[in-house]
Design a protein around this motif. Sequence first.
Motif, mmCIF file in Angstrom:
data_model
loop_
_atom_site.group_PDB
_atom_site.id
_atom_site.type_symbol
_atom_site.label_atom_id
_atom_site.label_comp_id
_atom_site.label_asym_id
_atom_site.label_seq_id
_atom_site.Cartn_x
_atom_site.Cartn_y
_atom_site.Cartn_z
ATOM 1 N N LEU A 1 -10.273 -14.358 2.658
ATOM 2 C CA LEU A 1 -10.466 -12.915 2.667
ATOM 3 C C LEU A 1 -10.093 -12.275 3.997
ATOM 4 O O LEU A 1 -10.056 -11.050 4.115
ATOM 5 C CB LEU A 1 -11.917 -12.572 2.319
ATOM 6 N N VAL A 2 -9.830 -13.088 5.006
ATOM 7 C CA VAL A 2 -9.434 -12.569 6.308
ATOM 8 C C VAL A 2 -7.906 -12.529 6.378
ATOM 9 O O VAL A 2 -7.249 -13.569 6.251
ATOM 10 C CB VAL A 2 -9.973 -13.450 7.453
ATOM 11 N N PRO A 3 -7.292 -11.339 6.550
ATOM 12 C CA PRO A 3 -5.822 -11.249 6.578
ATOM 13 C C PRO A 3 -5.207 -12.144 7.643
ATOM 14 O O PRO A 3 -5.660 -12.154 8.786
ATOM 15 C CB PRO A 3 -5.574 -9.760 6.886
ATOM 16 N N GLN A 4 -4.203 -12.910 7.246
ATOM 17 C CA GLN A 4 -3.530 -13.794 8.185
ATOM 18 C C GLN A 4 -2.025 -13.543 8.218
ATOM 19 O O GLN A 4 -1.293 -14.236 8.898
ATOM 20 C CB GLN A 4 -3.802 -15.261 7.803
ATOM 21 N N PHE A 5 -1.559 -12.539 7.460
ATOM 22 C CA PHE A 5 -0.126 -12.285 7.380
ATOM 23 C C PHE A 5 0.327 -11.343 8.491
ATOM 24 O O PHE A 5 -0.478 -10.653 9.129
ATOM 25 C CB PHE A 5 0.250 -11.712 6.014
ATOM 26 N N SER A 6 1.631 -11.297 8.689
ATOM 27 C CA SER A 6 2.223 -10.451 9.721
ATOM 28 C C SER A 6 2.146 -8.979 9.318
ATOM 29 O O SER A 6 2.652 -8.596 8.254
ATOM 30 C CB SER A 6 3.681 -10.847 9.949
ATOM 31 N N GLN A 7 1.537 -8.171 10.151
ATOM 32 C CA GLN A 7 1.485 -6.734 9.883
ATOM 33 C C GLN A 7 2.887 -6.137 9.856
ATOM 34 O O GLN A 7 3.180 -5.260 9.032
ATOM 35 C CB GLN A 7 0.653 -6.023 10.952
ATOM 36 N N ASP A 8 3.737 -6.587 10.729
ATOM 37 C CA ASP A 8 5.084 -6.026 10.826
ATOM 38 C C ASP A 8 5.871 -6.262 9.545
ATOM 39 O O ASP A 8 6.493 -5.346 9.005
ATOM 40 C CB ASP A 8 5.813 -6.634 12.022
ATOM 41 N N THR A 9 5.861 -7.496 9.049
ATOM 42 C CA THR A 9 6.565 -7.782 7.803
ATOM 43 C C THR A 9 5.956 -6.997 6.650
ATOM 44 O O THR A 9 6.665 -6.464 5.790
ATOM 45 C CB THR A 9 6.506 -9.287 7.492
ATOM 46 N N TYR A 10 4.651 -6.909 6.643
ATOM 47 C CA TYR A 10 3.937 -6.211 5.566
ATOM 48 C C TYR A 10 4.380 -4.757 5.461
ATOM 49 O O TYR A 10 4.642 -4.257 4.365
ATOM 50 C CB TYR A 10 2.435 -6.300 5.834
ATOM 51 N N ILE A 11 4.491 -4.053 6.583
ATOM 52 C CA ILE A 11 4.858 -2.638 6.500
ATOM 53 C C ILE A 11 6.326 -2.449 6.135
ATOM 54 O O ILE A 11 6.702 -1.397 5.611
ATOM 55 C CB ILE A 11 4.517 -1.876 7.803
ATOM 56 N N GLN A 12 7.161 -3.448 6.392
ATOM 57 C CA GLN A 12 8.544 -3.355 5.924
ATOM 58 C C GLN A 12 8.575 -3.387 4.391
ATOM 59 O O GLN A 12 9.295 -2.621 3.744
ATOM 60 C CB GLN A 12 9.409 -4.505 6.475
ATOM 61 N N ILE A 13 7.759 -4.278 3.808
ATOM 62 C CA ILE A 13 7.723 -4.398 2.351
ATOM 63 C C ILE A 13 7.074 -3.163 1.740
ATOM 64 O O ILE A 13 7.533 -2.660 0.702
ATOM 65 C CB ILE A 13 6.970 -5.670 1.925
ATOM 66 N N THR A 14 6.033 -2.642 2.374
ATOM 67 C CA THR A 14 5.377 -1.455 1.813
ATOM 68 C C THR A 14 6.301 -0.246 1.845
ATOM 69 O O THR A 14 6.231 0.606 0.950
ATOM 70 C CB THR A 14 4.073 -1.117 2.556
ATOM 71 N N LYS B 1 -6.097 7.517 15.218
ATOM 72 C CA LYS B 1 -7.390 7.712 15.859
ATOM 73 C C LYS B 1 -8.490 7.139 14.974
ATOM 74 O O LYS B 1 -8.503 7.360 13.762
ATOM 75 C CB LYS B 1 -7.629 9.202 16.109
ATOM 76 N N LYS B 2 -9.378 6.385 15.575
ATOM 77 C CA LYS B 2 -10.538 5.780 14.902
ATOM 78 C C LYS B 2 -10.150 4.676 13.915
ATOM 79 O O LYS B 2 -10.960 4.267 13.083
ATOM 80 C CB LYS B 2 -11.380 6.846 14.190
ATOM 81 N N VAL B 3 -8.913 4.201 13.970
ATOM 82 C CA VAL B 3 -8.481 3.081 13.137
ATOM 83 C C VAL B 3 -8.197 1.897 14.058
ATOM 84 O O VAL B 3 -7.408 2.008 15.002
ATOM 85 C CB VAL B 3 -7.218 3.428 12.329
ATOM 86 N N THR B 4 -8.846 0.772 13.805
ATOM 87 C CA THR B 4 -8.669 -0.394 14.647
ATOM 88 C C THR B 4 -7.278 -0.985 14.449
ATOM 89 O O THR B 4 -6.636 -0.789 13.408
ATOM 90 C CB THR B 4 -9.722 -1.472 14.323
ATOM 91 N N SER B 5 -6.824 -1.732 15.436
ATOM 92 C CA SER B 5 -5.469 -2.280 15.393
ATOM 93 C C SER B 5 -5.283 -3.257 14.235
ATOM 94 O O SER B 5 -4.181 -3.392 13.703
ATOM 95 C CB SER B 5 -5.138 -2.978 16.713
ATOM 96 N N ASP B 6 -6.374 -3.920 13.817
ATOM 97 C CA ASP B 6 -6.223 -4.885 12.726
ATOM 98 C C ASP B 6 -6.275 -4.225 11.350
ATOM 99 O O ASP B 6 -6.163 -4.910 10.325
ATOM 100 C CB ASP B 6 -7.291 -5.980 12.824
ATOM 101 N N ASP B 7 -6.408 -2.883 11.315
ATOM 102 C CA ASP B 7 -6.448 -2.169 10.036
ATOM 103 C C ASP B 7 -5.313 -1.160 9.901
ATOM 104 O O ASP B 7 -5.103 -0.603 8.829
ATOM 105 C CB ASP B 7 -7.797 -1.448 9.878
ATOM 106 N N ARG B 8 -4.552 -0.957 10.955
ATOM 107 C CA ARG B 8 -3.579 0.139 10.936
ATOM 108 C C ARG B 8 -2.461 -0.076 9.929
ATOM 109 O O ARG B 8 -1.875 0.888 9.419
ATOM 110 C CB ARG B 8 -2.996 0.371 12.330
ATOM 111 N N HIS B 9 -2.150 -1.331 9.596
ATOM 112 C CA HIS B 9 -1.111 -1.580 8.586
ATOM 113 C C HIS B 9 -1.569 -1.143 7.199
ATOM 114 O O HIS B 9 -0.750 -0.965 6.297
ATOM 115 C CB HIS B 9 -0.730 -3.061 8.565
ATOM 116 N N ASN B 10 -2.871 -0.982 7.027
ATOM 117 C CA ASN B 10 -3.410 -0.575 5.731
ATOM 118 C C ASN B 10 -3.404 0.934 5.528
ATOM 119 O O ASN B 10 -3.691 1.413 4.424
ATOM 120 C CB ASN B 10 -4.852 -1.085 5.577
ATOM 121 N N ILE B 11 -3.118 1.700 6.579
ATOM 122 C CA ILE B 11 -3.100 3.156 6.470
ATOM 123 C C ILE B 11 -1.756 3.609 5.902
ATOM 124 O O ILE B 11 -0.694 3.189 6.366
ATOM 125 C CB ILE B 11 -3.346 3.818 7.845
#
Length: 332
Positions: A193-206, A277-287
Motif C-alpha cells: 500500500l506504500v507507493p514505490q513507483f517513480s513519480q516522474d514516470t507516473y505523471i508522464q503516463i497520466t 501549497k499544503k501538498v507534501t512532496s510524496d503526494d504531489r503526483h496525485n494532484i
Amino acid sequence: MFMTIDDKHSVSGFVPQSMPVYTGCPVKTGVFPLCSWASSDDVWIKMLNKELKYVHDKGFLQQHPKLKPKMRAILLDWLLEVSEVYTLHRETAYLAQDFFDRFMLTQDDMAKDRLQLIGITALFIASKIEEIYPPKLHEFAYVTDGACEEEAILEMELVMLKALNWNLCPETVITWLKLYAQVESLKDGVNFLVPQFSQDTYIQITQLLDLAILDINSLDYQYGILAAAAFCHFFSFDVVHKVSGLTWDSIAPCVRWMSPFMHTVSACPRAELKDFKKVTSDDRHNIQTHVDYLSMLSDAHQRQPDIQDRLSPAAIGGILTPPKSTEKPANH
C-alpha cells in the motif's frame, strides 16, 4: 467561470489461469502479492467485477442529438483545469468523468447548456467522496462565474445520485494505473500500500491518459485496458502482462488507437512535477494538473486521417480560464 460549449463490456482479456469463473467474469490469478490485510484474489476479483458493473458507452451521444463529441471534450478539459485550481486529486477528476459519462447514459435529449451544471455537480460529488477537505459548495458555484447557482448544483446532485443508483465506487482509469505502476515497481510485498513507483514516470503516463479520455472513443474500452494501453507506451508488453494479466490481443486495439495521442504527448514539453501549497512532496503526483489539452487533442486528431468530428481552435475558443489560486475566495 462561465463556460460555453459550441458546436458492452467484458473482462475476457484477463486470461484464466487456475481460477474459477466469478459472476461471469473469467480472471487470471491476481497480480496482487500475498497480503496480510486481505485476500489478494478476492481484491483482484472485485476489481474485475466492477468493470462489468460500471458500464460506460460512447453510444450515449445517440440519446442526445443536440450534443457532439467536442462538447464532452471541452467539458472534461474544463473539469481538469478546475481540479488543478482547487488542488484536487487525480482520482477525484476521473471519478467526475465516470459520473458524467454514466449519468449521460441514463438521460435523453440533454441540452448543451446543461453540461456545465452536470459536470460541476459530478466534480462536487466526486470531491465529497475522495477529498479529505473538499471545496465548499459555494466554491463550485463560484468557479462557474454565475452560470450554476448553489441550489441548482444541489438539485442536480440529487438527480445524478438517483440516476446512478448510488453506484459511486468504480475502479477508474487512475485506480488501475496506480495498481499497475505499484506492481511493476514492487520490491517489498509487505508494504504494497506504500507507493514505490517513480513519480516522474507516473505523471508522464497520466498526461497521456488525461489527453486520451477527452476523446469520446476512449469509452470503447474498459478502464483497466485504457490504463494498460497507456502503460504499454512506456513499458514493454511483458511488463504490462505481468502487472495486468492482459493478453496482447485484448489491449492491441487500444494501444493502436492511443498511438496518435502518444505522438502528440511526445512532441510536447515533458510533464513536470508541480509543487502545491499544503501538498507534501510524496503526494504531489496525485494532484490533477492541466495543460492545453484541447490543442493537444486537435493535434492528435490531425494524426488520425479517418477521425470524425475533429476539434479546431475556432471550435474551442469560447472557454474562459478558471480563477487563479490567488483569486479564489479567501475562506477556501
